[in-house]
Write a protein that holds these residues in place. Structure first.
Motif, PDB file in Angstrom:
ATOM      1  N   PRO A  41       0.827  -1.211   0.000  1.00 21.02           N
ATOM      2  CA  PRO A  41       0.000   0.000   0.000  1.00 21.02           C
ATOM      3  C   PRO A  41       0.862   1.263   0.000  1.00 21.02           C
ATOM      4  N   VAL A  42       0.355   2.317  -0.628  1.00 21.27           N
ATOM      5  CA  VAL A  42       1.086   3.574  -0.766  1.00 21.27           C
ATOM      6  C   VAL A  42       1.348   4.210   0.600  1.00 21.27           C
ATOM      7  N   TYR A  43       0.391   4.142   1.493  1.00 23.91           N
ATOM      8  CA  TYR A  43       0.481   4.867   2.759  1.00 23.91           C
ATOM      9  C   TYR A  43       0.913   4.000   3.936  1.00 23.91           C
ATOM     10  N   THR A  44       1.697   2.971   3.666  1.00 23.37           N
ATOM     11  CA  THR A  44       2.180   2.102   4.740  1.00 23.37           C
ATOM     12  C   THR A  44       3.028   2.882   5.730  1.00 23.37           C
ATOM     13  N   ASP A  45       3.960   3.684   5.236  1.00 21.66           N
ATOM     14  CA  ASP A  45       4.853   4.435   6.122  1.00 21.66           C
ATOM     15  C   ASP A  45       4.095   5.419   6.999  1.00 21.66           C
ATOM     16  N   VAL A  46       3.079   6.051   6.448  1.00 26.96           N
ATOM     17  CA  VAL A  46       2.298   7.013   7.222  1.00 26.96           C
ATOM     18  C   VAL A  46       1.631   6.308   8.398  1.00 26.96           C
ATOM     19  N   LEU A  47       1.031   5.167   8.142  1.00 26.55           N
ATOM     20  CA  LEU A  47       0.351   4.428   9.204  1.00 26.55           C
ATOM     21  C   LEU A  47       1.349   3.926  10.248  1.00 26.55           C
ATOM     22  N   ILE A  48       2.492   3.462   9.816  1.00 29.59           N
ATOM     23  CA  ILE A  48       3.515   2.983  10.758  1.00 29.59           C
ATOM     24  C   ILE A  48       4.026   4.130  11.620  1.00 29.59           C
ATOM     25  N   HIS A  49       4.285   5.291  11.022  1.00 27.76           N
ATOM     26  CA  HIS A  49       4.768   6.441  11.800  1.00 27.76           C
ATOM     27  C   HIS A  49       3.694   6.932  12.776  1.00 27.76           C
ATOM     28  N   TRP A  50       2.426   6.893  12.379  1.00 27.62           N
ATOM     29  CA  TRP A  50       1.346   7.276  13.283  1.00 27.62           C
ATOM     30  C   TRP A  50       1.267   6.296  14.455  1.00 27.62           C
ATOM     31  N   ALA A  51       1.410   4.998  14.170  1.00 28.76           N
ATOM     32  CA  ALA A  51       1.381   4.000  15.243  1.00 28.76           C
ATOM     33  C   ALA A  51       2.556   4.205  16.207  1.00 28.76           C
ATOM     34  N   LYS A  52       3.733   4.524  15.666  1.00 31.56           N
ATOM     35  CA  LYS A  52       4.890   4.804  16.527  1.00 31.56           C
ATOM     36  C   LYS A  52       4.640   6.031  17.383  1.00 31.56           C
ATOM     37  N   ALA A  53       4.073   7.076  16.803  1.00 30.13           N
ATOM     38  CA  ALA A  53       3.780   8.291  17.566  1.00 30.13           C
ATOM     39  C   ALA A  53       2.802   7.993  18.689  1.00 30.13           C
ATOM     40  N   LEU A  54       1.752   7.234  18.398  1.00 32.12           N
ATOM     41  CA  LEU A  54       0.792   6.869  19.444  1.00 32.12           C
ATOM     42  C   LEU A  54       1.456   6.044  20.539  1.00 32.12           C
ATOM     43  N   PHE A  55       2.333   5.137  20.143  1.00 35.66           N
ATOM     44  CA  PHE A  55       3.029   4.311  21.129  1.00 35.66           C
ATOM     45  C   PHE A  55       3.887   5.166  22.053  1.00 35.66           C
ATOM     46  N   PHE A  56       4.664   6.089  21.484  1.00 34.49           N
ATOM     47  CA  PHE A  56       5.556   6.902  22.307  1.00 34.49           C
ATOM     48  C   PHE A  56       4.770   7.878  23.194  1.00 34.49           C
ATOM     49  N   VAL A  57       3.689   8.430  22.678  1.00 37.10           N
ATOM     50  CA  VAL A  57       2.850   9.305  23.499  1.00 37.10           C
ATOM     51  C   VAL A  57       2.259   8.501  24.654  1.00 37.10           C
ATOM     52  N   CYS A  58       1.763   7.316  24.355  1.00 35.85           N
ATOM     53  CA  CYS A  58       1.171   6.456  25.385  1.00 35.85           C
ATOM     54  C   CYS A  58       2.217   6.048  26.427  1.00 35.85           C
ATOM     55  N   ALA A  59       3.389   5.662  25.975  1.00 38.69           N
ATOM     56  CA  ALA A  59       4.456   5.264  26.902  1.00 38.69           C
ATOM     57  C   ALA A  59       4.884   6.448  27.764  1.00 38.69           C
ATOM     58  N   GLY A  60       5.009   7.614  27.165  1.00 39.34           N
ATOM     59  CA  GLY A  60       5.397   8.800  27.923  1.00 39.34           C
ATOM     60  C   GLY A  60       4.365   9.171  28.974  1.00 39.34           C
ATOM     61  N   LEU A  61       3.089   9.152  28.587  1.00 37.40           N
ATOM     62  CA  LEU A  61       2.038   9.475  29.547  1.00 37.40           C
ATOM     63  C   LEU A  61       1.917   8.405  30.629  1.00 37.40           C
ATOM     64  N   SER A  62       2.197   7.162  30.257  1.00 40.96           N
ATOM     65  CA  SER A  62       2.157   6.082  31.249  1.00 40.96           C
ATOM     66  C   SER A  62       3.243   6.248  32.297  1.00 40.96           C
ATOM     67  N   LEU A  63       4.320   6.906  31.946  1.00 45.92           N
ATOM     68  CA  LEU A  63       5.379   7.197  32.915  1.00 45.92           C
ATOM     69  C   LEU A  63       5.121   8.513  33.641  1.00 45.92           C
ATOM     70  N   LEU A  64       4.573   9.493  32.937  1.00 41.17           N
ATOM     71  CA  LEU A  64       4.380  10.821  33.505  1.00 41.17           C
ATOM     72  C   LEU A  64       3.294  10.841  34.580  1.00 41.17           C
ATOM     73  N   PHE A  65       2.144  10.256  34.310  1.00 40.09           N
ATOM     74  CA  PHE A  65       1.038  10.325  35.262  1.00 40.09           C
ATOM     75  C   PHE A  65       1.342   9.634  36.593  1.00 40.09           C
ATOM     76  N   PRO A  66       1.988   8.476  36.618  1.00 37.15           N
ATOM     77  CA  PRO A  66       2.350   7.913  37.931  1.00 37.15           C
ATOM     78  C   PRO A  66       3.338   8.791  38.700  1.00 37.15           C
ATOM     79  N   ILE A  67       4.229   9.475  37.991  1.00 39.21           N
ATOM     80  CA  ILE A  67       5.160  10.363  38.676  1.00 39.21           C
ATOM     81  C   ILE A  67       4.404  11.545  39.282  1.00 39.21           C
ATOM     82  N   ILE A  68       3.451  12.093  38.526  1.00 36.31           N
ATOM     83  CA  ILE A  68       2.630  13.187  39.058  1.00 36.31           C
ATOM     84  C   ILE A  68       1.838  12.700  40.269  1.00 36.31           C
TER      85      ILE A  68
END
Length: 149
Positions: A41-68
């Motif tokens: 598919p043409v937009y494979t990279d876009v979907l993969i980069h979006w999934a990576k962004a969601l993963f890193f945001v989720c991981a960051g918030l999962s660390l940030l909220f317990p610290i708060i």
């Protein structure tokens, strides 16, 4: 949580779900790259980069909220730390039960038949067994105790 913050988080959730739906639609409906060995598919990279962004945001918030939460409520953090220590003990028990003996696999020449990989796999399996048995035991104990109240 304040109503204003809750409102903004709900809006953010809907925006992220909408973007995800758009990226998935682009992936499935956007066509394929020409002259490829496999259907790509043409937009494979876009979907993969979006999934990576969601993963890193989720991981960051999962660390940030317990610290708060730790900073704002130190007494409540003791229970969370006790849970982490308990989980660490269960993983240590799983690691102690694990074995790194190489497997005799005729015809297999892959890189995964190593002591470290086998011990890691055993650790994960034993940990999941312990947690699964503990979950079933907790459910049964809760139901039995509920009958006596």
């Amino acid at each position: 949580m304040s109503n204003t913050l809750s409102k903004y988080l709900n809006i953010l959730t809907y925006v992220m779900i909408g973007l995800t739906a758009i990226f998935v639609a682009m992936f499935y409906l956007g066509g394929d790259l020409p002259n490829q060995t496999y259907q790509t598919p043409v937009y494979t990279d876009v979907l993969i980069h979006w999934a990576k962004a969601l993963f890193f945001v989720c991981a960051g918030l999962s660390l940030l909220f317990p610290i708060i939460e730790l900073v704002s409520n130190p007494k409540g953090a003791v229970k969370g730390l006790a849970g982490l220590v308990g989980l660490g003990v269960i993983i240590f028990i799983g690691y102690s039960l694990s074995d790194g003996t190489l497997l005799d696999l005729p015809g297999y020449t892959g890189p995964d038949n190593t002591p470290g990989t086998l011990q890691f796999a055993d650790t994960v399996l034993y940990t999941m067994y312990i947690l699964g048995i503990g979950t079933v035991a907790a459910i049964v104990a809760t139901e039995v105790l509920r009958r006596f109240r």
